[in-house]
Design an enzyme around this catalytic site. Sequence first.
Site, short mmCIF file in Angstrom:
data_model
loop_
_atom_site.label_atom_id
_atom_site.label_comp_id
_atom_site.label_asym_id
_atom_site.label_seq_id
_atom_site.Cartn_x
_atom_site.Cartn_y
_atom_site.Cartn_z
N LYS A 1 0.83 -1.21 0.00
CA LYS A 1 0.00 0.00 0.00
C LYS A 1 0.86 1.26 0.00
O LYS A 1 1.74 1.42 0.84
CB LYS A 1 -0.91 0.01 1.23
CG LYS A 1 -1.96 1.09 1.19
CD LYS A 1 -2.97 0.91 2.30
CE LYS A 1 -4.03 1.98 2.15
NZ LYS A 1 -5.11 1.80 3.08
N GLY B 1 6.55 1.12 5.74
CA GLY B 1 7.48 0.19 5.09
C GLY B 1 7.57 0.42 3.59
O GLY B 1 8.66 0.37 3.01
N CYS B 2 6.44 0.68 2.97
CA CYS B 2 6.42 0.91 1.52
C CYS B 2 7.13 2.22 1.17
O CYS B 2 7.79 2.31 0.14
CB CYS B 2 4.98 0.91 1.01
SG CYS B 2 4.18 -0.71 1.22
N THR B 3 7.00 3.21 2.03
CA THR B 3 7.68 4.49 1.81
C THR B 3 9.19 4.31 1.93
O THR B 3 9.95 4.81 1.09
CB THR B 3 7.16 5.56 2.79
OG1 THR B 3 5.75 5.75 2.55
CG2 THR B 3 7.89 6.87 2.61
N ALA C 1 10.43 2.49 -1.20
CA ALA C 1 10.37 3.34 -2.39
C ALA C 1 11.43 4.44 -2.36
O ALA C 1 12.10 4.70 -3.36
CB ALA C 1 8.98 3.95 -2.53
#
Length: 155
Positions: A40, A45-47, A50
């Site tokens: 998401k 974590g995704c930030t 990325a």
Amino acid sequence: MIRPSIGKVAPAFTTLDENGNKVALKDFRGQTVVLYFYPKAMTPGCTTQACNLRDSKKELDKLNVVTLGISPDAPARLLKFKERDNLNFTLLSDEDHAIADKYGVWGPKKFMGREFDGIHRITFIIDEKGKLIHIMDKFKTKTHHEDVLNYLKGE
């Protein structure tokens, strides 16, 4: 969840990017593709994952590598994520998780005692001819970019 096999052509797809433009995997023939699935946009974590890939762009460019991040988020949310974090690579929308299904990354997950279906954080490396050459499914979001670079450099 059945994943594609290393050495075979990576499953083809066409989907929308963060700007609502159609993007196909075949558009990137001639370059190595780091196709990473994440759960998401704009979550911690995704930030981290990325932003570390963003900061590795110069090194990836030297290796003729393009990064594609893919999640079940709508294009509008992906654009917000890209703008908020100054991401310098393409984000792809897989709202119906059809691509995730093709790559065997959609399935049961557990989080805080709750079980649900969702994206598993997995990265596929695809060579210049469209062949799947590596799958990464055990890594930390903080060091994912290093693992990608180490693999690509043969370290």
